[in-house]
Design a protein around this motif. Structure first.
Motif, mmCIF file in Angstrom:
data_model
loop_
_atom_site.group_PDB
_atom_site.id
_atom_site.type_symbol
_atom_site.label_atom_id
_atom_site.label_comp_id
_atom_site.label_asym_id
_atom_site.label_seq_id
_atom_site.Cartn_x
_atom_site.Cartn_y
_atom_site.Cartn_z
ATOM 1 N N ASN A 108 0.822 -1.218 0.000
ATOM 2 C CA ASN A 108 0.000 0.000 0.000
ATOM 3 C C ASN A 108 0.850 1.258 0.000
ATOM 4 O O ASN A 108 0.321 2.369 0.034
ATOM 5 C CB ASN A 108 -0.923 0.022 1.222
ATOM 6 N N LEU A 141 -5.758 -6.435 -6.873
ATOM 7 C CA LEU A 141 -6.203 -5.144 -6.345
ATOM 8 C C LEU A 141 -7.715 -5.027 -6.317
ATOM 9 O O LEU A 141 -8.283 -4.396 -5.432
ATOM 10 C CB LEU A 141 -5.606 -4.016 -7.189
ATOM 11 N N SER A 143 -9.801 -4.301 -2.888
ATOM 12 C CA SER A 143 -10.731 -3.188 -2.706
ATOM 13 C C SER A 143 -12.084 -3.683 -2.209
ATOM 14 O O SER A 143 -12.695 -3.075 -1.339
ATOM 15 C CB SER A 143 -10.914 -2.429 -4.027
ATOM 16 N N LYS A 203 -11.383 0.371 1.707
ATOM 17 C CA LYS A 203 -10.505 1.267 0.979
ATOM 18 C C LYS A 203 -10.411 0.855 -0.484
ATOM 19 O O LYS A 203 -10.219 -0.316 -0.797
ATOM 20 C CB LYS A 203 -9.111 1.255 1.618
ATOM 21 N N TYR A 207 -8.561 0.942 -4.212
ATOM 22 C CA TYR A 207 -7.237 1.093 -4.789
ATOM 23 C C TYR A 207 -7.346 1.302 -6.299
ATOM 24 O O TYR A 207 -6.517 0.829 -7.064
ATOM 25 C CB TYR A 207 -6.375 -0.127 -4.464
ATOM 26 N N SER A 208 -8.403 1.998 -6.706
ATOM 27 C CA SER A 208 -8.614 2.294 -8.117
ATOM 28 C C SER A 208 -8.905 3.781 -8.301
ATOM 29 O O SER A 208 -9.556 4.400 -7.464
ATOM 30 C CB SER A 208 -9.810 1.497 -8.659
ATOM 31 N N CYS A 211 0.223 4.529 -11.398
ATOM 32 C CA CYS A 211 -0.592 3.480 -10.775
ATOM 33 C C CYS A 211 0.219 2.210 -10.532
ATOM 34 O O CYS A 211 0.125 1.587 -9.463
ATOM 35 C CB CYS A 211 -1.799 3.169 -11.652
ATOM 36 N N PHE A 251 -2.023 0.878 -7.631
ATOM 37 C CA PHE A 251 -3.398 1.257 -7.927
ATOM 38 C C PHE A 251 -3.800 0.747 -9.306
ATOM 39 O O PHE A 251 -2.947 0.533 -10.172
ATOM 40 C CB PHE A 251 -3.566 2.782 -7.878
ATOM 41 N N ILE A 270 -3.158 10.188 -5.852
ATOM 42 C CA ILE A 270 -2.956 9.068 -4.927
ATOM 43 C C ILE A 270 -2.489 9.565 -3.564
ATOM 44 O O ILE A 270 -2.916 9.061 -2.522
ATOM 45 C CB ILE A 270 -1.966 8.055 -5.533
ATOM 46 N N ARG A 298 -4.440 9.004 0.018
ATOM 47 C CA ARG A 298 -3.804 8.387 1.180
ATOM 48 C C ARG A 298 -3.663 9.346 2.365
ATOM 49 O O ARG A 298 -3.749 8.931 3.525
ATOM 50 C CB ARG A 298 -2.420 7.874 0.791
#
Length: 337
Positions: A24, A50, A54, A59, A61-62, A86, A91, A309, A313
């Motif tokens: 991550n 991924l 998700s 959370k 991740y896209s 990504c 991601f 990103i 985060r």
């Protein structure tokens, strides 16, 4: 058998949670631990799922890139740059073409956001230049980064990547003036794009700085297309007071202008200098190769993705603004007179 996160943890001698934190890209992981885990990831050829990750948690991740732009080279560069970021940061990317003129465009995008559970969106023109559209998107539980033409952000709705088209266009026009040109045409892109306005203003600023009278007949409205360049250049060349140089709003328009000049048996650059903008493959595939403004769309897109990103985060960072100024790149399509 497919390698699992358990295999990586065992191979690296760390906990599953530590592997997850490394994947991550969490800043709190020690560098030597990160390197050890990534070494195991590489040796075991581990590829995390991924999408499943998700769905299993809260959370996402896209991220998504939505666009409406007729320039295929621009879209390809944007996609490549976003994908680079990504891949480095774990991601996934959802690419979603849209029609900005659709009446229910906000409903379409809202539905896509809810259906795919994305964490953020990158917006390029014309979407990034639609304040009502952007404001409605900010009501969703996602982060947004915009790529815009201009020197300063128009508002504080989202972080922005600003491209100073005005200054770059001014530099291109100055280059022509310094080569002795004082009758310089301008082939515009679509009026709905801020980049067209910014590049036109840069052209005007250069003329004003060098005390060259602005001739409105030398400014031709158009679109960001090859055919628009052909038509616009034909109009300029057929004028009684025809220009000795042409500033084009992008390389595709400039390539069309170059084609029109060749059809009319006009030598470029001896009889007519032509410039483009963006340094797309169009500028390198023509003959002669086009003088242009080098706009690193790949790097701009990667920068935008990294910014998005980081926002996902680390929380809200709306005051962040990053700037790019495309740089003059002189090639064979311009010369002194």
């Amino acid at each position: 058998m497919k390698t699992t996160i358990n295999d990586v943890a065992k191979h690296a001698g760390v906990s599953i949670k530590t592997v997850s934190r490394v994947m991550n890209n969490e800043a709190s992981v020690r560098q030597n631990t990160r390197e050890k885990v990534m070494q195991s990831v590489s040796e075991l050829n581990y590829h995390p799922n991924l999408a499943a990750r998700s769905l299993a948690g809260t959370k996402s991740y896209s991220i998504a890139y939505i666009y409406d732009n007729p320039n295929a080279y621009y879209i390809i560069d944007m996609q490549r740059g976003i994908l680079n970021a990504c891949k480095k940061q774990g991601f996934e990317l959802l690419i979603h073409p849209c029609d900005a003129k659709e009446v229910d465009i906000i409903n379409e995008v809202t539905s896509m956001v809810k259906r795919t559970r994305i964490a953020g969106i990158i917006l390029t023109p014309p979407f990034s230049e639609m304040p009502n559209f952007v404001e409605q998107l900010t009501q969703l539980d996602i982060k947004i980064v915009r790529i815009l033409s201009g020197h300063s952000a128009p508002d504080t709705l989202t972080p922005c990547i600003m491209i100073d088209d005005n200054l770059a266009s001014k530099a291109i026009t100055e280059h022509l003036i310094n080569n002795g040109h004082n009758k310089i045409g301008f082939l515009a892109g679509g009026a709905e794009h801020n980049s067209t306005t910014e590049r036109l203003e840069g052209y005007k600023a250069a003329l004003k700085q060098y005390n060259i009278a602005l001739d409105p007949h030398l400014i031709i409205a158009g679109e960001y297309s090859f055919d628009s360049g052909v038509a616009g250049a034909t109009t300029l060349i057929n004028q009684t007071n025809k220009p000795t140089a042409i500033v084009s709003c992008n390389d595709e328009i400039a390539a069309g202008a170059l084609f029109a000049a060749r059809l009319m048996d006009i030598d470029v650059p001896k009889q007519l200098s032509i410039t483009g903008f963006e340094n797309s493959p169009f500028s390198r595939q023509t003959w002669p190769k086009l003088t242009t403004a080098d706009q690193p769309n790949n790097k701009i897109a990667e920068d935008a993705a990294n910014l998005l990103i980081a926002q996902i985060r680390n929380g809200d960072t709306r005051d962040i603004i990053k700037h790019y100024t495309p740089e003059l790149l002189v090639r064979d399509s311009t010369t002194k007179i």
